[in-house]
Design a protein around this motif. Structure first.
Motif, PDB file in Angstrom:
ATOM      1  N   SER A   1     -53.698 -53.482  69.205  1.00  0.00           N
ATOM      2  CA  SER A   1     -52.773 -53.580  70.332  1.00  0.00           C
ATOM      3  C   SER A   1     -51.328 -53.411  69.921  1.00  0.00           C
ATOM      4  CB  SER A   1     -52.968 -54.929  71.037  1.00  0.00           C
ATOM      5  OG  SER A   1     -52.985 -55.991  70.089  1.00  0.00           O
ATOM      6  N   GLY A   2     -50.912 -54.087  68.844  1.00  0.00           N
ATOM      7  CA  GLY A   2     -49.526 -53.979  68.416  1.00  0.00           C
ATOM      8  C   GLY A   2     -49.172 -52.578  67.978  1.00  0.00           C
ATOM      9  N   SER A   3     -50.062 -51.937  67.216  1.00  0.00           N
ATOM     10  CA  SER A   3     -49.818 -50.562  66.767  1.00  0.00           C
ATOM     11  C   SER A   3     -49.701 -49.621  67.963  1.00  0.00           C
ATOM     12  CB  SER A   3     -50.949 -50.100  65.851  1.00  0.00           C
ATOM     13  OG  SER A   3     -51.036 -50.899  64.692  1.00  0.00           O
ATOM     14  N   ALA A   4     -50.574 -49.804  68.955  1.00  0.00           N
ATOM     15  CA  ALA A   4     -50.532 -48.956  70.151  1.00  0.00           C
ATOM     16  C   ALA A   4     -49.237 -49.172  70.929  1.00  0.00           C
ATOM     17  CB  ALA A   4     -51.738 -49.242  71.035  1.00  0.00           C
ATOM     18  N   SER A   5     -48.850 -50.421  71.121  1.00  0.00           N
ATOM     19  CA  SER A   5     -47.632 -50.708  71.876  1.00  0.00           C
ATOM     20  C   SER A   5     -46.393 -50.210  71.149  1.00  0.00           C
ATOM     21  CB  SER A   5     -47.509 -52.217  72.132  1.00  0.00           C
ATOM     22  OG  SER A   5     -48.476 -52.644  73.066  1.00  0.00           O
ATOM     23  N   ALA A   6     -46.395 -50.284  69.820  1.00  0.00           N
ATOM     24  CA  ALA A   6     -45.264 -49.769  69.051  1.00  0.00           C
ATOM     25  C   ALA A   6     -45.092 -48.276  69.280  1.00  0.00           C
ATOM     26  CB  ALA A   6     -45.464 -50.067  67.565  1.00  0.00           C
ATOM     27  N   VAL A   7     -46.194 -47.541  69.324  1.00  0.00           N
ATOM     28  CA  VAL A   7     -46.131 -46.096  69.558  1.00  0.00           C
ATOM     29  C   VAL A   7     -45.757 -45.806  71.004  1.00  0.00           C
ATOM     30  CG1 VAL A   7     -47.476 -43.960  69.592  1.00  0.00           C
ATOM     31  CG2 VAL A   7     -47.734 -45.569  67.699  1.00  0.00           C
ATOM     32  N   SER A   8     -46.407 -46.488  71.930  1.00  0.00           N
ATOM     33  CA  SER A   8     -46.144 -46.260  73.346  1.00  0.00           C
ATOM     34  C   SER A   8     -44.698 -46.596  73.709  1.00  0.00           C
ATOM     35  CB  SER A   8     -47.115 -47.097  74.186  1.00  0.00           C
ATOM     36  OG  SER A   8     -46.971 -46.832  75.552  1.00  0.00           O
ATOM     37  N   SER A   9     -44.142 -47.618  73.054  1.00  0.00           N
ATOM     38  CA  SER A   9     -42.766 -48.047  73.322  1.00  0.00           C
ATOM     39  C   SER A   9     -41.727 -47.175  72.632  1.00  0.00           C
ATOM     40  CB  SER A   9     -42.574 -49.502  72.865  1.00  0.00           C
ATOM     41  OG  SER A   9     -43.447 -50.376  73.539  1.00  0.00           O
ATOM     42  N   GLY A  10     -42.182 -46.288  71.730  1.00  0.00           N
ATOM     43  CA  GLY A  10     -41.242 -45.458  70.999  1.00  0.00           C
ATOM     44  C   GLY A  10     -40.697 -46.117  69.756  1.00  0.00           C
TER      45      GLY A  10
ATOM     46  N   PRO B   1     -57.077 -49.240  73.469  1.00  0.00           N
ATOM     47  CA  PRO B   1     -55.627 -49.248  73.686  1.00  0.00           C
ATOM     48  C   PRO B   1     -55.051 -47.868  73.943  1.00  0.00           C
ATOM     49  CG  PRO B   1     -56.155 -49.785  71.394  1.00  0.00           C
ATOM     50  CD  PRO B   1     -57.434 -49.819  72.164  1.00  0.00           C
ATOM     51  N   SER B   2     -55.658 -46.830  73.363  1.00  0.00           N
ATOM     52  CA  SER B   2     -55.201 -45.465  73.655  1.00  0.00           C
ATOM     53  C   SER B   2     -55.397 -45.141  75.133  1.00  0.00           C
ATOM     54  CB  SER B   2     -55.962 -44.461  72.791  1.00  0.00           C
ATOM     55  OG  SER B   2     -55.652 -44.609  71.425  1.00  0.00           O
ATOM     56  N   ALA B   3     -56.572 -45.483  75.656  1.00  0.00           N
ATOM     57  CA  ALA B   3     -56.846 -45.221  77.072  1.00  0.00           C
ATOM     58  C   ALA B   3     -55.922 -46.027  77.977  1.00  0.00           C
ATOM     59  CB  ALA B   3     -58.307 -45.545  77.382  1.00  0.00           C
ATOM     60  N   TYR B   4     -55.730 -47.287  77.673  1.00  0.00           N
ATOM     61  CA  TYR B   4     -54.899 -48.152  78.518  1.00  0.00           C
ATOM     62  C   TYR B   4     -53.429 -47.736  78.510  1.00  0.00           C
ATOM     63  CZ  TYR B   4     -58.613 -51.731  79.027  1.00  0.00           C
ATOM     64  OH  TYR B   4     -59.758 -52.426  79.331  1.00  0.00           O
ATOM     65  N   GLN B   5     -52.973 -47.117  77.404  1.00  0.00           N
ATOM     66  CA  GLN B   5     -51.539 -46.837  77.262  1.00  0.00           C
ATOM     67  C   GLN B   5     -51.203 -45.354  77.223  1.00  0.00           C
ATOM     68  OE1 GLN B   5     -49.135 -49.440  74.804  1.00  0.00           O
ATOM     69  NE2 GLN B   5     -50.920 -50.656  74.278  1.00  0.00           N
ATOM     70  N   GLY B   6     -52.161 -44.498  77.560  1.00  0.00           N
ATOM     71  CA  GLY B   6     -51.862 -43.077  77.649  1.00  0.00           C
ATOM     72  C   GLY B   6     -51.569 -42.412  76.324  1.00  0.00           C
ATOM     73  N   LEU B   7     -52.244 -42.846  75.265  1.00  0.00           N
ATOM     74  CA  LEU B   7     -52.028 -42.307  73.929  1.00  0.00           C
ATOM     75  C   LEU B   7     -53.184 -41.405  73.501  1.00  0.00           C
ATOM     76  CD1 LEU B   7     -50.797 -45.567  72.136  1.00  0.00           C
ATOM     77  CD2 LEU B   7     -49.376 -43.707  73.040  1.00  0.00           C
ATOM     78  N   TRP B   8     -52.914 -40.590  72.497  1.00  0.00           N
ATOM     79  CA  TRP B   8     -53.953 -39.845  71.802  1.00  0.00           C
ATOM     80  C   TRP B   8     -54.407 -40.703  70.624  1.00  0.00           C
ATOM     81  CZ3 TRP B   8     -55.570 -34.672  72.832  1.00  0.00           C
ATOM     82  CH2 TRP B   8     -54.905 -34.062  73.910  1.00  0.00           C
ATOM     83  N   GLY B   9     -55.713 -40.895  70.497  1.00  0.00           N
ATOM     84  CA  GLY B   9     -56.203 -41.748  69.426  1.00  0.00           C
ATOM     85  C   GLY B   9     -57.483 -41.214  68.818  1.00  0.00           C
TER      86      GLY B   9
END
Length: 520
Positions: free
Chosen positions: A236-245, A262-270
């Motif tokens: 979660s923290g790694s995903a939020s760090a990327v999503s937040s910039g 977390p990729s799906a929830y936050q619109g990331l590529w994982g």
């Protein structure tokens, strides 16, 4: 102005009923802050009822500008009790002789460190590894700009060893007793060698034994792409760090879906990599039969480059399995697994797959998918208890209730039950690999969009229902040990969702490129 001061008193007293009366009871009422925008009186009320009160502050100035006979703009300059300067902007409108807020925005001083995302951060925390000299001078020059990941920053999940730092595993008690690591984990070292820098150590669900991201000890990392919704775990923290910039690359792990969710929830590529392809040296385990290294980015180009670097590293380290397998087979949607997803997610995945020319077949039926989940969770429980049971037995009172409950259930698994689960897992791995063959299978990355934070108490029914349905999906790649790419989609309502592409073993790089060609 009297109504403004009544609102301020209600806010400082956490008088939710009074605040609700002072805000217009309308589906168009707005309330925004740095976390996102809430639309509608009901959503604003739910937010207030769950936040536990607003931070203490005093009002220093109030400025009023009349916009119309029955509309006024008020801007208040505030001083938070913790210091700094804040500002609140409100639009008040009069209806039936009564003034109420129809729109508000709150600005507070930015925290120097968002401890929901980060345990430790630097500028950078760990610089890139210098290039090896080839001129015989013995001096270590700065890494050349053409290094593949030069200038990229990494958020490292708090399960990987970072030299000189402790592993916290999302647990204050574990962190207290941990010792500094003598060397970087292999995956961290590989990224540093490629020119990346470690920005910091990012939060994880406790012992990575969750899929929600709702860490009871440190809070839930924010979800910038879906404000007021959970982040997804355990990376979660790694995903939020990327999503937040805050970082370019989120280094994480995926045992039962902790990259894909977390990729799906936050619109990331994982990418969850082929099991065993990327070295787990220096990684605190949860369940070795399924633990994999993975990473998340905001776009497909960087995901491809990181995958290329790490796949080459696997070859250098003489990984015995395939590394350069193709992912050129037919694209196939498993309809049986689409049935496990909420309608909005299933529709988004089906439409995206059809646009890519996918064919449809039943694949794995919902009840069969639930069997996969149960087998994976049984093996996972046995290995988690073998890895951490001795320590957990001495620290029950220091664990979060949801994680404690999972370890308690793990401790009660019988030896014969675990042996049977292990045998079934081996048989299912072979069966699933044969079922998929050289094809690329499409399923949802998670069964739903991210649940609302107000509905998602750790260990509560909303999270547990989402976890059961999602793990029935994620167990396909988990049991088979196959690579899986989560590709960001949006539902009709505009919320992030994920389409998961699963390919043959060792097809990681080809699979990422295939995904990028479809949705990049």
């Amino acid at each position: 102005m009297l109504r403004f001061w009544a609102y301020e008193a209600a806010l400082m007293g956490n008088d939710v009923a009074a605040m609700e009366e002072l805000f217009a009871d309308d589906p168009g009422t707005l309330r925004g802050d740095a976390a996102g925008l809430l639309v509608g009186h009901d959503r604003i009320s739910a937010f207030r009822g769950n936040r536990g009160g607003a931070p203490r502050r005093t009002v220093r100035e109030v400025h009023r500008r009349d916009l119309a006979p029955d509309a006024a703009l008020l801007i208040a300059i505030t001083r938070p009790a913790k210091g700094g300067r804040g500002q609140q902007t409100q639009v008040w409108q009069r209806s039936g002789g009564i003034w109420r807020v129809t729109a508000a925005h709150v600005a507070i001083p930015a925290a120097p460190l968002d401890t929901r995302i980060w345990r430790l951060v630097g500028d950078p925390l760990v610089p890139t590894n210098p290039a090896v000299p080839d001129d015989g001078s013995g001096e270590l020059p700065h890494l050349a700009d053409e290094a593949p990941l030069a200038g990229r920053t990494v958020a490292v999940k708090d399960l990987f060893a970072v030299a000189g730092q402790r592993i916290g595993a999302g647990s204050p008690a574990w962190l207290e007793e941990a010792e500094a690591e003598p060397a970087h984990a292999a995956a961290v070292e590989a990224l540093l060698d490629a020119g990346a820098q470690v920005k910091g150590i990012a939060r994880t669900d406790e012992f990575a034994y969750s899929l929600a991201g709702t860490n009871t000890h440190y809070g839930t990392p924010p979800n910038p792409e879906a404000p007021y919704r959970i982040s997804g775990g355990s990376s979660s923290g790694s995903a939020s760090a990327v999503s937040s910039g805050h970082a370019d690359i989120g280094l994480g792990t995926d045992t039962g879906g902790s990259i894909r969710v977390p990729s799906a929830y936050q619109g990331l590529w994982g990418l969850r990599t082929t099991h065993g392809m990327i070295s787990r040296e220096g990684l605190l385990p949860l369940a070795q039969s399924f633990d994999t290294v993975g990473w998340m980015t905001r776009g497909p180009e960087l995901l491809t480059e990181v995958t290329r670097v790490m796949a080459a590293r696997a070859l250098d380290e003489a990984y015995s399995g395939p590394v350069e397998a193709a992912a050129a087979g037919p694209l196939v949607v498993f309809d049986g697994m689409l049935a496990l997803a909420d309608d909005d997610v299933a529709v988004a995945v089906r439409e995206a797959a059809r646009e890519a020319g996918a064919i449809e077949e039943t694949g794995v039926r919902p009840e069969e998918a639930q069997t996969l989940r149960k087998v994976l969770q049984a093996v996972q429980a046995g290995e988690a208890w073998a890895n951490h049971g001795a320590w957990v037995s001495q620290h029950w009172d220091r664990l979060a209730p949801d994680v404690s409950g999972r370890f308690q259930a793990a401790s009660e698994r019988r030896a014969d039950e675990l042996r049977e689960a292990g045998a079934r897992a081996k048989a299912l791995k072979q069966h699933l690999r044969e079922l998929i063959g050289d094809r690329v299978v499409v399923i949802p990355s998670a069964s739903s969009v991210a649940p609302m934070s107000t509905e998602a108490a750790a260990g509560g029914p909303v999270i547990e229902a989402a976890r059961a349905a999602t793990m029935a999906l994620t167990s396909l790649a988990g049991l088979a040990g196959l690579p899986a790419v989560s590709v960001p989609l949006a539902t009709e309502a505009g919320l992030p969702a994920g389409m998961c592409l699963i390919g043959p073993p060792g097809s990681d790089l080809a699979l990422v490129r295939r995904a990028a060609s479809i949705r990049g």
